[in-house]
Design a protein around this motif. Structure first.
Motif, PDB file in Angstrom:
ATOM      1  N   SER A 171      -6.150 -21.959  -8.582  1.00 49.22           N
ATOM      2  CA  SER A 171      -5.331 -21.363  -9.635  1.00 49.22           C
ATOM      3  C   SER A 171      -4.393 -20.315  -9.063  1.00 49.22           C
ATOM      4  CB  SER A 171      -6.236 -20.729 -10.705  1.00 49.22           C
ATOM      5  OG  SER A 171      -7.200 -21.636 -11.128  1.00 49.22           O
ATOM      6  N   SER A 172      -4.144 -20.418  -7.766  1.00 50.24           N
ATOM      7  CA  SER A 172      -3.214 -19.524  -7.077  1.00 50.24           C
ATOM      8  C   SER A 172      -3.588 -18.063  -7.058  1.00 50.24           C
ATOM      9  CB  SER A 172      -1.795 -19.628  -7.677  1.00 50.24           C
ATOM     10  OG  SER A 172      -1.422 -20.959  -7.780  1.00 50.24           O
ATOM     11  N   CYS A 173      -4.866 -17.792  -7.010  1.00 48.73           N
ATOM     12  CA  CYS A 173      -5.303 -16.402  -6.911  1.00 48.73           C
ATOM     13  C   CYS A 173      -5.842 -16.116  -5.519  1.00 48.73           C
ATOM     14  CB  CYS A 173      -6.429 -16.110  -7.897  1.00 48.73           C
ATOM     15  SG  CYS A 173      -5.955 -16.226  -9.609  1.00 48.73           S
ATOM     16  N   GLN A 174      -5.679 -14.872  -5.132  1.00 55.40           N
ATOM     17  CA  GLN A 174      -6.319 -14.406  -3.916  1.00 55.40           C
ATOM     18  C   GLN A 174      -7.735 -14.016  -4.338  1.00 55.40           C
ATOM     19  OE1 GLN A 174      -4.268 -11.024  -2.250  1.00 55.40           O
ATOM     20  NE2 GLN A 174      -5.890 -10.748  -0.745  1.00 55.40           N
ATOM     21  N   VAL A 175      -8.726 -14.389  -3.526  1.00 58.22           N
ATOM     22  CA  VAL A 175     -10.107 -14.136  -3.954  1.00 58.22           C
ATOM     23  C   VAL A 175     -10.913 -13.358  -2.935  1.00 58.22           C
ATOM     24  CG1 VAL A 175     -12.159 -15.240  -4.921  1.00 58.22           C
ATOM     25  CG2 VAL A 175     -10.030 -16.522  -4.790  1.00 58.22           C
ATOM     26  N   THR A 176     -11.723 -12.445  -3.442  1.00 55.90           N
ATOM     27  CA  THR A 176     -12.736 -11.798  -2.621  1.00 55.90           C
ATOM     28  C   THR A 176     -14.051 -12.065  -3.323  1.00 55.90           C
ATOM     29  OG1 THR A 176     -11.235 -10.021  -1.961  1.00 55.90           O
ATOM     30  CG2 THR A 176     -13.582  -9.588  -1.724  1.00 55.90           C
ATOM     31  N   THR A 177     -15.050 -12.583  -2.581  1.00 58.82           N
ATOM     32  CA  THR A 177     -16.346 -12.833  -3.216  1.00 58.82           C
ATOM     33  C   THR A 177     -17.390 -11.888  -2.635  1.00 58.82           C
ATOM     34  OG1 THR A 177     -16.922 -14.509  -1.578  1.00 58.82           O
ATOM     35  CG2 THR A 177     -15.925 -15.297  -3.608  1.00 58.82           C
ATOM     36  N   VAL A 178     -18.283 -11.431  -3.510  1.00 56.82           N
ATOM     37  CA  VAL A 178     -19.417 -10.617  -3.072  1.00 56.82           C
ATOM     38  C   VAL A 178     -20.655 -11.164  -3.764  1.00 56.82           C
ATOM     39  CG1 VAL A 178     -18.126  -8.504  -2.577  1.00 56.82           C
ATOM     40  CG2 VAL A 178     -18.977  -8.903  -4.880  1.00 56.82           C
ATOM     41  N   ASP A 179     -21.821 -10.866  -3.200  1.00 54.77           N
ATOM     42  CA  ASP A 179     -23.026 -11.473  -3.770  1.00 54.77           C
ATOM     43  C   ASP A 179     -23.854 -10.549  -4.655  1.00 54.77           C
ATOM     44  OD1 ASP A 179     -25.099 -11.325  -0.715  1.00 54.77           O
ATOM     45  OD2 ASP A 179     -24.215  -9.769  -1.984  1.00 54.77           O
ATOM     46  N   SER A 180     -23.331  -9.383  -4.955  1.00 53.20           N
ATOM     47  CA  SER A 180     -24.080  -8.499  -5.851  1.00 53.20           C
ATOM     48  C   SER A 180     -23.170  -7.497  -6.537  1.00 53.20           C
ATOM     49  CB  SER A 180     -25.150  -7.730  -5.068  1.00 53.20           C
ATOM     50  OG  SER A 180     -24.536  -6.758  -4.248  1.00 53.20           O
ATOM     51  N   GLY A 181     -23.685  -6.950  -7.628  1.00 49.05           N
ATOM     52  CA  GLY A 181     -22.947  -5.940  -8.377  1.00 49.05           C
ATOM     53  C   GLY A 181     -22.699  -4.700  -7.536  1.00 49.05           C
ATOM     54  N   SER A 182     -23.709  -4.316  -6.765  1.00 54.99           N
ATOM     55  CA  SER A 182     -23.531  -3.095  -5.972  1.00 54.99           C
ATOM     56  C   SER A 182     -22.477  -3.286  -4.893  1.00 54.99           C
ATOM     57  CB  SER A 182     -24.858  -2.616  -5.373  1.00 54.99           C
ATOM     58  OG  SER A 182     -25.588  -3.691  -4.864  1.00 54.99           O
ATOM     59  N   LYS A 183     -22.412  -4.503  -4.320  1.00 54.27           N
ATOM     60  CA  LYS A 183     -21.364  -4.761  -3.331  1.00 54.27           C
ATOM     61  C   LYS A 183     -19.992  -4.759  -3.997  1.00 54.27           C
ATOM     62  CE  LYS A 183     -23.875  -6.767   0.420  1.00 54.27           C
ATOM     63  NZ  LYS A 183     -24.606  -8.046   0.407  1.00 54.27           N
ATOM     64  N   LEU A 212     -11.772 -10.384  -7.892  1.00 46.94           N
ATOM     65  CA  LEU A 212     -13.050 -10.079  -7.251  1.00 46.94           C
ATOM     66  C   LEU A 212     -14.120 -10.896  -7.965  1.00 46.94           C
ATOM     67  CD1 LEU A 212     -14.798  -8.346  -5.303  1.00 46.94           C
ATOM     68  CD2 LEU A 212     -14.860  -6.593  -7.088  1.00 46.94           C
ATOM     69  N   ALA A 213     -14.766 -11.811  -7.242  1.00 44.86           N
ATOM     70  CA  ALA A 213     -15.765 -12.672  -7.858  1.00 44.86           C
ATOM     71  C   ALA A 213     -17.159 -12.262  -7.390  1.00 44.86           C
ATOM     72  CB  ALA A 213     -15.506 -14.130  -7.498  1.00 44.86           C
ATOM     73  N   VAL A 214     -18.072 -12.128  -8.350  1.00 43.27           N
ATOM     74  CA  VAL A 214     -19.412 -11.658  -8.040  1.00 43.27           C
ATOM     75  C   VAL A 214     -20.453 -12.680  -8.498  1.00 43.27           C
ATOM     76  CG1 VAL A 214     -20.957  -9.659  -8.229  1.00 43.27           C
ATOM     77  CG2 VAL A 214     -18.511  -9.378  -8.655  1.00 43.27           C
ATOM     78  N   ASP A 215     -21.270 -13.178  -7.568  1.00 45.08           N
ATOM     79  CA  ASP A 215     -22.317 -14.127  -7.937  1.00 45.08           C
ATOM     80  C   ASP A 215     -23.348 -14.156  -6.821  1.00 45.08           C
ATOM     81  OD1 ASP A 215     -23.836 -16.460  -8.754  1.00 45.08           O
ATOM     82  OD2 ASP A 215     -22.079 -17.118  -9.870  1.00 45.08           O
ATOM     83  N   ASP A 216     -24.626 -14.155  -7.211  1.00 44.50           N
ATOM     84  CA  ASP A 216     -25.662 -14.143  -6.174  1.00 44.50           C
ATOM     85  C   ASP A 216     -25.906 -15.548  -5.597  1.00 44.50           C
ATOM     86  OD1 ASP A 216     -28.774 -14.559  -7.865  1.00 44.50           O
ATOM     87  OD2 ASP A 216     -26.786 -14.702  -8.761  1.00 44.50           O
ATOM     88  N   SER A 217     -25.421 -16.566  -6.283  1.00 43.37           N
ATOM     89  CA  SER A 217     -25.613 -17.935  -5.796  1.00 43.37           C
ATOM     90  C   SER A 217     -24.493 -18.334  -4.855  1.00 43.37           C
ATOM     91  CB  SER A 217     -25.666 -18.903  -6.982  1.00 43.37           C
ATOM     92  OG  SER A 217     -25.314 -20.208  -6.574  1.00 43.37           O
ATOM     93  N   LEU A 218     -24.873 -18.784  -3.672  1.00 45.84           N
ATOM     94  CA  LEU A 218     -23.883 -19.169  -2.671  1.00 45.84           C
ATOM     95  C   LEU A 218     -23.049 -20.364  -3.142  1.00 45.84           C
ATOM     96  CD1 LEU A 218     -22.646 -18.919   0.112  1.00 45.84           C
ATOM     97  CD2 LEU A 218     -24.624 -20.095   1.083  1.00 45.84           C
ATOM     98  N   VAL A 219     -23.733 -21.326  -3.739  1.00 45.16           N
ATOM     99  CA  VAL A 219     -23.035 -22.509  -4.264  1.00 45.16           C
ATOM    100  C   VAL A 219     -21.986 -22.084  -5.289  1.00 45.16           C
ATOM    101  CG1 VAL A 219     -23.326 -24.579  -5.698  1.00 45.16           C
ATOM    102  CG2 VAL A 219     -24.921 -24.123  -3.835  1.00 45.16           C
ATOM    103  N   ASP A 220     -22.397 -21.225  -6.207  1.00 46.69           N
ATOM    104  CA  ASP A 220     -21.478 -20.793  -7.255  1.00 46.69           C
ATOM    105  C   ASP A 220     -20.349 -19.934  -6.718  1.00 46.69           C
ATOM    106  OD1 ASP A 220     -23.856 -20.524 -10.040  1.00 46.69           O
ATOM    107  OD2 ASP A 220     -22.903 -22.227  -9.055  1.00 46.69           O
ATOM    108  N   ARG A 221     -20.638 -19.165  -5.672  1.00 47.43           N
ATOM    109  CA  ARG A 221     -19.584 -18.347  -5.068  1.00 47.43           C
ATOM    110  C   ARG A 221     -18.528 -19.244  -4.463  1.00 47.43           C
ATOM    111  NH1 ARG A 221     -23.427 -15.092  -3.075  1.00 47.43           N
ATOM    112  NH2 ARG A 221     -23.242 -15.707  -0.892  1.00 47.43           N
TER     113      ARG A 221
END
Lengths: 222, 156
Positions: A31-43, A12-21
């Motif tokens: 790196s062969s991981c399944q990823v879920t990205t969200v843009d905030s801690g609360s999400k 689970l990757a969390v970052d408010d920057s779209l570029v960084d996400r």
């Protein structure tokens, strides 16, 4: 989204920057991981199935959290430090205070090299602290931490002991164990400040290279 | 056709190297290219596109914050600068990032003139980079259209 991806780690990757996400997503996929990205801690908390503190006071809040969240196994949370609202540090604390999710390794990323910030995060239980921009090579450090959760899930005892102990108790389990997801404010047992795994993390701080910024004068700012 | 491909490839190599040498790009751009592959063949272009959108948005925020007839909220300007610094760093946009560092200092010093100067420069700089990268991508297209492969460029 097949169940055959049992061998893949889910991050689970969390970052408010779209570029960084976008970057972290690709880095993790590479790196062969399944990823879920969200843009905030609360999400992130929502995704995990944890509620924010102000919501838990609501008597109408569902007492049993959605079952689907229990089936989502997260092997690692990687989060940016500087985010509006809930910082990565706040998120880290929330996760570590939760009985159900404290075993999930958390990694903090930051563009700023602030020694006090780094030690605070590591003390709170972060496994690693990556300086941005994160590189592919940095991600190789994640595998050992994610392996720990896989082993834990498969073993009988949900213990906090080292890998060494878990190795001879690995059994195949049919279902993910019935993890009781407690609302955050119930009596959560407090871990001693520096448990084995945290002390190891602290030791790793001193010994590793790039992601551990070398600093000579430690100005203790809080 | 091979001669054309070879020529284009050489052009591409030289052009790319010059972008690094002139400080438009740094190592992080190289890292970005590592993430592009068959599974994600347009990754670099996609990320850069997001970056340039970010530039437009954030520079807009900074301009508005600096345009206050009353007192300027330098922390508001600084917040946008911080974000731009982050994304430029992530994509390897070296000059833009460098400007953001200076810009941030002016914000912290509440230096209005300094901030306005930086704002102008950062606007010019991101647009220059955008043009350069567009030329680079065009060369890649030409190589592929001529039947060749885009070479890996070794920056040393």
């Amino acid at each position: 989204m097949g169940m055959a991806t049992e061998s893949q780690f889910h991050v689970l990757a969390v970052d408010d920057s779209l570029v960084d996400r976008k970057m972290i997503e690709r880095l993790l996929q590479k790196s062969s991981c399944q990823v879920t990205t969200v843009d905030s801690g609360s999400k992130a908390l929502e995704f995990l199935g944890l509620r924010e503190s102000n919501e838990s006071n609501d008597p109408n809040a569902p007492s049993s959290l959605p079952v689907t969240h229990q089936e989502i196994e997260i092997n690692l949370i990687i989060t940016d430090y500087c985010m509006p609202g809930m910082t990565g540090y706040d998120l880290l604390k929330r996760v570590k205070e939760s009985a159900a999710f404290r075993s999930i390794p958390v990694v903090i990323m930051s563009s700023e090299n602030v020694p006090a910030r780094i030690s605070r995060c590591l003390e709170e239980g972060a496994e690693e602290f990556f300086l941005k921009p994160v590189k592919l090579a940095d991600l190789t450090k994640l595998k050992p931490h994610m392996m720990k959760t896989k082993l834990k899930k498969q073993s009988e005892k949900p213990s906090k002991e080292d890998n060494a102990v878990l190795k001879h108790e690995i059994r195949k389990e049919e279902e993910p164990s019935a993890i009781e997801i407690l609302p955050l404010h119930q009596d959560v047992e407090q871990e001693p400040m520096l448990s084995n795994s945290k002390r190891k993390a602290m030791e790793e701080v001193i010994s590793t290279d790039r992601s551990r910024p070398k600093y000579n004068d430690i100005t203790t700012l809080v | 056709m091979d001669a054309l491909v070879a020529q284009l490839q050489m052009q591409y190599r030289n052009y790319t190297v010059s972008l690094y040498q002139q400080g438009f790009l740094d190592d992080q751009f190289t890292e970005l290219k590592k993430l592009q592959d068959d599974a994600s063949p347009d990754f670099v272009a996609e990320v850069l596109s997001l970056f340039f959108e970010d530039c437009v948005k954030l520079i807009g925020n900074m301009a508005r914050a600096l345009d206050q007839t009353g007192t300027v909220d330098f922390s508001q300007v600084g917040a946008s600068v911080h974000q731009l610094k982050g994304s430029s760093s992530s994509v390897g946009a070296k000059r833009v990032k460098g400007l953001c560092v200076t810009f941030k200092e002016y914000c912290e010093a509440n230096n209005y003139e300094g901030c306005v100067r930086c704002l102008q420069q950062v606007d010019i700089e991101y647009k220059a980079l955008q043009t350069k990268l567009q030329d680079m991508f065009n060369l890649e297209k030409q190589i592929i259209q001529a039947g060749g492969k885009v070479p890996q460029v070794d920056i040393n």
